[in-house]
Motif scaffolding. Sequence first.
Motif, PDB file in Angstrom:
ATOM      1  N   ASP A 365       0.874  -1.175   0.000  1.00 48.10           N
ATOM      2  CA  ASP A 365       0.000   0.000   0.000  1.00 48.10           C
ATOM      3  C   ASP A 365       0.915   1.230   0.000  1.00 48.10           C
ATOM      4  O   ASP A 365       1.646   1.450   0.961  1.00 48.10           O
ATOM      5  CB  ASP A 365      -0.864  -0.042   1.272  1.00 48.10           C
ATOM      6  N   LEU A 366       0.883   2.008  -1.086  1.00 46.05           N
ATOM      7  CA  LEU A 366       1.886   3.066  -1.246  1.00 46.05           C
ATOM      8  C   LEU A 366       1.298   4.463  -1.368  1.00 46.05           C
ATOM      9  O   LEU A 366       0.171   4.640  -1.824  1.00 46.05           O
ATOM     10  CB  LEU A 366       2.715   2.808  -2.522  1.00 46.05           C
ATOM     11  N   ILE A 367       2.109   5.445  -0.974  1.00 49.71           N
ATOM     12  CA  ILE A 367       1.804   6.853  -1.265  1.00 49.71           C
ATOM     13  C   ILE A 367       2.785   7.249  -2.362  1.00 49.71           C
ATOM     14  O   ILE A 367       4.004   7.090  -2.205  1.00 49.71           O
ATOM     15  CB  ILE A 367       2.027   7.748  -0.017  1.00 49.71           C
ATOM     16  N   VAL A 368       2.255   7.727  -3.498  1.00 54.66           N
ATOM     17  CA  VAL A 368       3.109   8.082  -4.636  1.00 54.66           C
ATOM     18  C   VAL A 368       2.988   9.581  -4.904  1.00 54.66           C
ATOM     19  O   VAL A 368       1.887  10.105  -5.030  1.00 54.66           O
ATOM     20  CB  VAL A 368       2.702   7.283  -5.894  1.00 54.66           C
ATOM     21  N   THR A 369       4.125  10.274  -4.971  1.00 57.27           N
ATOM     22  CA  THR A 369       4.086  11.725  -5.208  1.00 57.27           C
ATOM     23  C   THR A 369       3.847  12.008  -6.693  1.00 57.27           C
ATOM     24  O   THR A 369       3.969  11.107  -7.529  1.00 57.27           O
ATOM     25  CB  THR A 369       5.413  12.388  -4.784  1.00 57.27           C
ATOM     26  N   ALA A 370       3.540  13.254  -7.009  1.00 54.07           N
ATOM     27  CA  ALA A 370       3.292  13.632  -8.411  1.00 54.07           C
ATOM     28  C   ALA A 370       4.581  13.470  -9.213  1.00 54.07           C
ATOM     29  O   ALA A 370       5.667  13.771  -8.720  1.00 54.07           O
ATOM     30  CB  ALA A 370       2.817  15.079  -8.464  1.00 54.07           C
ATOM     31  N   PRO A 371       4.484  12.977 -10.469  1.00 55.11           N
ATOM     32  CA  PRO A 371       5.691  12.799 -11.281  1.00 55.11           C
ATOM     33  C   PRO A 371       6.367  14.132 -11.606  1.00 55.11           C
ATOM     34  O   PRO A 371       5.687  15.148 -11.773  1.00 55.11           O
ATOM     35  CB  PRO A 371       5.172  12.151 -12.570  1.00 55.11           C
ATOM     36  N   SER A 372       7.699  14.103 -11.659  1.00 59.16           N
ATOM     37  CA  SER A 372       8.438  15.334 -11.964  1.00 59.16           C
ATOM     38  C   SER A 372       9.699  14.976 -12.743  1.00 59.16           C
ATOM     39  O   SER A 372       9.945  13.812 -13.028  1.00 59.16           O
ATOM     40  CB  SER A 372       8.815  16.054 -10.671  1.00 59.16           C
ATOM     41  N   VAL A 373      10.508  15.985 -13.073  1.00 55.92           N
ATOM     42  CA  VAL A 373      11.778  15.742 -13.768  1.00 55.92           C
ATOM     43  C   VAL A 373      12.913  16.294 -12.906  1.00 55.92           C
ATOM     44  O   VAL A 373      12.667  16.966 -11.910  1.00 55.92           O
ATOM     45  CB  VAL A 373      11.792  16.411 -15.159  1.00 55.92           C
ATOM     46  N   ILE A 374      14.162  16.015 -13.297  1.00 54.92           N
ATOM     47  CA  ILE A 374      15.322  16.516 -12.540  1.00 54.92           C
ATOM     48  C   ILE A 374      15.755  17.862 -13.121  1.00 54.92           C
ATOM     49  O   ILE A 374      15.832  18.010 -14.340  1.00 54.92           O
ATOM     50  CB  ILE A 374      16.503  15.533 -12.641  1.00 54.92           C
ATOM     51  N   TYR A 375      16.025  18.832 -12.250  1.00 55.10           N
ATOM     52  CA  TYR A 375      16.568  20.122 -12.680  1.00 55.10           C
ATOM     53  C   TYR A 375      18.032  20.188 -12.255  1.00 55.10           C
ATOM     54  O   TYR A 375      18.391  19.690 -11.186  1.00 55.10           O
ATOM     55  CB  TYR A 375      15.800  21.274 -12.024  1.00 55.10           C
ATOM     56  N   LYS A 376      18.873  20.799 -13.090  1.00 57.30           N
ATOM     57  CA  LYS A 376      20.282  20.978 -12.735  1.00 57.30           C
ATOM     58  C   LYS A 376      20.480  22.438 -12.328  1.00 57.30           C
ATOM     59  O   LYS A 376      20.225  23.348 -13.119  1.00 57.30           O
ATOM     60  CB  LYS A 376      21.187  20.629 -13.918  1.00 57.30           C
ATOM     61  N   VAL A 377      20.950  22.628 -11.102  1.00 58.05           N
ATOM     62  CA  VAL A 377      21.155  23.984 -10.585  1.00 58.05           C
ATOM     63  C   VAL A 377      22.649  24.293 -10.599  1.00 58.05           C
ATOM     64  O   VAL A 377      23.439  23.624  -9.928  1.00 58.05           O
ATOM     65  CB  VAL A 377      20.596  24.095  -9.135  1.00 58.05           C
ATOM     66  N   HIS A 378      23.039  25.302 -11.403  1.00 55.89           N
ATOM     67  CA  HIS A 378      24.445  25.713 -11.487  1.00 55.89           C
ATOM     68  C   HIS A 378      24.665  26.856 -10.496  1.00 55.89           C
ATOM     69  O   HIS A 378      24.007  27.886 -10.559  1.00 55.89           O
ATOM     70  CB  HIS A 378      24.776  26.177 -12.909  1.00 55.89           C
ATOM     71  N   MET A 379      25.601  26.643  -9.561  1.00 53.53           N
ATOM     72  CA  MET A 379      25.859  27.614  -8.504  1.00 53.53           C
ATOM     73  C   MET A 379      26.942  28.606  -8.941  1.00 53.53           C
ATOM     74  O   MET A 379      27.732  28.327  -9.852  1.00 53.53           O
ATOM     75  CB  MET A 379      26.305  26.898  -7.220  1.00 53.53           C
TER      76      MET A 379
END
Length: 439
Positions: A365-379
């Motif tokens: 029995d699972l809780i699944v978050t909304a699908p998303s993508v990976i962002y690359k943050v350049h510091m």
Amino acid sequence: MTNLARIRNFAIVAHIDHGKSTLADRFIEMCGGLEARQMTSQVLDSMDIERERGITIKAQTVRLAYRARDGHDYIFNLIDTPGHVDFSYEVSRSMRACEGAILLVDATQGVEAQTLANAYQAIDADLELIPVLNKVDLPASEPDRVKAQIEDIIGLDASEALMISAKTGQGVDEVLEAVVRQIPAPKGDPDAPLRALVVDSWYDPYLGVVVLIRIREGTISKGTRIQMMGTRAVHPVDRVGVFTPKKVEVDSLGPGEVGFLTAGIKELADAQVGDTITEERRPAPEPLPGFRPSQPVVWCSMFPTDTAEFGNLRESLAKLRLNDASFAYEPEQSLALGPGFRCGFLGLLHLEIIQERLDREFDLDLIVTAPSVIYKVHMTDGSVHEMHNPADYPDVTKIDFIQEPWIKATILVPDEYLGAILSLCSEKRGRQIELTYVG
């Protein structure tokens, strides 16, 4: 040892719902793989989800014996592949075990997105393609229009394309003859050091890890001590066999053959797809060129509703990961939901199927978050962070710029829909690179 000139390894590739699994059924029926009473429709779709949804998720292999019109007996190793874009990794793996492919096109629908994508994958893998038009018995079929589409869009000569109906069996015997004539026999030296490609692997509760292999060189038999060239793990082989589609044990497998082995492999990571198997005593000098690892596109997090179930979730994901090499996961901790896993998928259908399998096969029995993508943050200090979650957002003053994933897509569309498609793309921040007319 089977005569190499009498072996044909091929896959069936097509867009979703163009009749791949039905054609595979006819092949199994005509080659006597199963008796009439054992036949069911979509025999190679072994999962309940596949049957209910009418889609192929796992590429399945079957070995068939065929008596050709030239009087010789041939062995066909057939791989039925998925048609949905989310499972294209299965298709790319299957291609590496073949010398040719049947490109199946629905004569009522014509060339569609995955027809094109799978055809290019096959051309990329240097396979011999046989164009076949299916569903020609339907009143809506337009074989001449579809032949012209295959030539214009894919660039494949379709003048000799075979006309069949996989449902009724019309013309299917001609396809089997074309496989014998047009698909080249495999090459390989039975006396060379063993090199076998791991095409697939899955977990069997009684046998441990079952490894599907394509032998390129050398032979493998019961008792051989094998070594995985990627992980360096060594195992003695318990049994080797083939699927007809029933599991049948054989004495040995030689060059060009596709079959399975079990070696009491307990560690799921020891049988990685794309790895090369060699003999411990006489290893091959270099591994076979493997597949590119799959790139997850969509990410979401999964948490058990009861934190005590975390151990079960970890175990279930490990087993599922072996049955589906294109799915990735890593542990994650959430302040609100506790321990869980961040999982990567090839698309939204892939996510839906995995979620359903965890629910059905492992009773989770699972809780699944909304699908998303990976962002690359350049510091500003030059470092790069991968951001999965808004909670990971760093201090704004230290950010130089942020990158998000984009795709480069080729969209083929009839004239009347062109305006609507272009406006949809620009609404979604798409940039048009060029526009050309085909055919």
